[in-house]
Design a protein around this motif. Structure first.
Motif, mmCIF file in Angstrom:
data_model
loop_
_atom_site.group_PDB
_atom_site.id
_atom_site.type_symbol
_atom_site.label_atom_id
_atom_site.label_comp_id
_atom_site.label_asym_id
_atom_site.label_seq_id
_atom_site.Cartn_x
_atom_site.Cartn_y
_atom_site.Cartn_z
ATOM 1 N N LYS A 16 -12.998 -33.814 -99.982
ATOM 2 C CA LYS A 16 -12.588 -34.304 -101.293
ATOM 3 C C LYS A 16 -12.320 -33.133 -102.222
ATOM 4 O O LYS A 16 -12.963 -32.089 -102.128
ATOM 5 N N HIS A 69 -3.534 -35.704 -112.265
ATOM 6 C CA HIS A 69 -3.804 -36.877 -111.441
ATOM 7 C C HIS A 69 -2.528 -37.419 -110.812
ATOM 8 O O HIS A 69 -2.499 -37.763 -109.620
ATOM 9 N N ARG A 70 -1.457 -37.497 -111.589
ATOM 10 C CA ARG A 70 -0.182 -37.983 -111.056
ATOM 11 C C ARG A 70 0.311 -37.083 -109.926
ATOM 12 O O ARG A 70 0.825 -37.573 -108.905
ATOM 13 N N LEU A 72 -1.521 -35.109 -107.919
ATOM 14 C CA LEU A 72 -2.357 -35.256 -106.725
ATOM 15 C C LEU A 72 -2.159 -36.618 -106.061
ATOM 16 O O LEU A 72 -2.204 -36.729 -104.837
ATOM 17 N N ASN A 73 -1.943 -37.625 -106.877
ATOM 18 C CA ASN A 73 -1.757 -38.972 -106.341
ATOM 19 C C ASN A 73 -0.475 -39.094 -105.532
ATOM 20 O O ASN A 73 -0.352 -39.969 -104.670
ATOM 21 N N ASN A 74 0.470 -38.198 -105.794
ATOM 22 C CA ASN A 74 1.726 -38.186 -105.048
ATOM 23 C C ASN A 74 1.690 -37.239 -103.853
ATOM 24 O O ASN A 74 2.695 -37.078 -103.156
ATOM 25 N N ASN A 75 0.532 -36.609 -103.647
ATOM 26 C CA ASN A 75 0.367 -35.684 -102.527
ATOM 27 C C ASN A 75 -0.307 -36.421 -101.371
ATOM 28 O O ASN A 75 -1.455 -36.846 -101.496
ATOM 29 N N TYR A 78 -3.949 -35.205 -100.319
ATOM 30 C CA TYR A 78 -5.106 -35.557 -101.141
ATOM 31 C C TYR A 78 -5.296 -37.059 -101.275
ATOM 32 O O TYR A 78 -6.407 -37.529 -101.535
ATOM 33 N N LYS A 79 -4.244 -37.828 -101.074
ATOM 34 C CA LYS A 79 -4.437 -39.274 -101.006
ATOM 35 C C LYS A 79 -5.248 -39.628 -99.769
ATOM 36 O O LYS A 79 -5.975 -40.616 -99.736
ATOM 37 N N GLN A 84 -10.688 -36.348 -107.182
ATOM 38 C CA GLN A 84 -11.076 -36.849 -108.491
ATOM 39 C C GLN A 84 -10.723 -35.813 -109.530
ATOM 40 O O GLN A 84 -10.987 -34.626 -109.341
ATOM 41 N N THR A 109 -11.699 -46.120 -112.402
ATOM 42 C CA THR A 109 -11.102 -45.677 -111.143
ATOM 43 C C THR A 109 -11.919 -44.538 -110.546
ATOM 44 O O THR A 109 -12.459 -43.707 -111.277
ATOM 45 N N THR A 111 -10.783 -42.075 -108.962
ATOM 46 C CA THR A 111 -10.008 -40.835 -108.908
ATOM 47 C C THR A 111 -9.921 -40.129 -110.262
ATOM 48 O O THR A 111 -9.260 -39.102 -110.379
#
Length: 215
Positions: A16, A69-70, A72-75, A78-79, A84, A109, A111
């Motif tokens: 993580k 966050h955006r 990492l969330n698109n990676n 890391y998804k 976090q 959330t 994350t």
């Protein structure tokens, strides 16, 4: 379509990523760097730390955290392994309604997260030394009290300004991080507008990873 890393690649990735966004370039940031040096490998996690790029107010720190966050969330990596993003800020001149909204939003959330301290980060340091929820008239007063307690316990002398600039703060005060966690838990701090910290929640989570991880 984003490519999902295979199991062989994931084996060598951290379980993580914890990405901290700090309101300033010293104080809490230096503490986190010390924590990272001591615990990241032991807990098999990745820790990134940076100053907020959009400003120092709670809202600006949160905006910087949402931007990361955006990303990492698109990676896909890391998804897959988990991440976090934690917004770190003090009471300062922030509106209490903004603070409440940010904390409650991030709590919804897994994350996102928040480390919030009132009146200032030095209150979290103070909890390493003693269990107290005394009311402070200002951040300066809290910092001065913290300097006095550090001098008495660790025989290290700081002014309010030099304490905030101490790069190696965790090297000596970090030995008592479990004390800080237990002190904060026993105080049952709930009022964001009074003496408060929630730093212990995240640090306890991270230290529990060490206890539950086989290296």
């Amino acid at each position: 379509m984003a490519r999902i890393p295979n199991k062989k690649v994931l084996k060598y990735l951290p379980k993580k990523l914890y990405h901290f966004i700090c309101e300033d370039e010293k104080s809490m940031l230096y503490y986190l760097q010390g924590f990272k040096s001591e615990y990241a490998v032991r807990c098999k996690i990745a820790i990134n730390i940076e100053q907020a790029t959009e400003g120092t107010s709670a809202n600006k720190v949160q905006n910087s955290a949402l931007r990361v966050h955006r990303k990492l969330n698109n990676n896909p990596i890391y998804k897959q392994v988990g991440f976090q993003v934690i917004a770190c800020f003090d009471k300062d001149k922030n509106d209490i309604h903004d603070i409440y909204r940010i904390i409650q939003t991030n709590n919804k959330t897994s994350t996102m997260g928040t480390i919030y301290t009132n009146p200032c980060y030095e209150y979290w340091l103070l909890l390493h030394i003693e269990k107290t929820n005394r009311e402070f008239n200002s951040s300066s007063e809290c910092t001065e009290v913290c300097c006095q307690k550090i001098k008495r316990k660790y025989h290290k002398e700081f002014s309010s300004q030099t304490l905030k600039k101490e790069k190696h703060i965790f090297s000596f005060i970090g030995k008592n991080i479990q004390n800080a966690i237990q002190n904060a838990k026993q105080l049952h701090l709930t009022d964001y507008n009074a003496t408060y910290t929630n730093a212990h929640v995240l640090f306890e989570e991270l230290l529990n990873r060490e206890n539950n991880t086989t290296l």
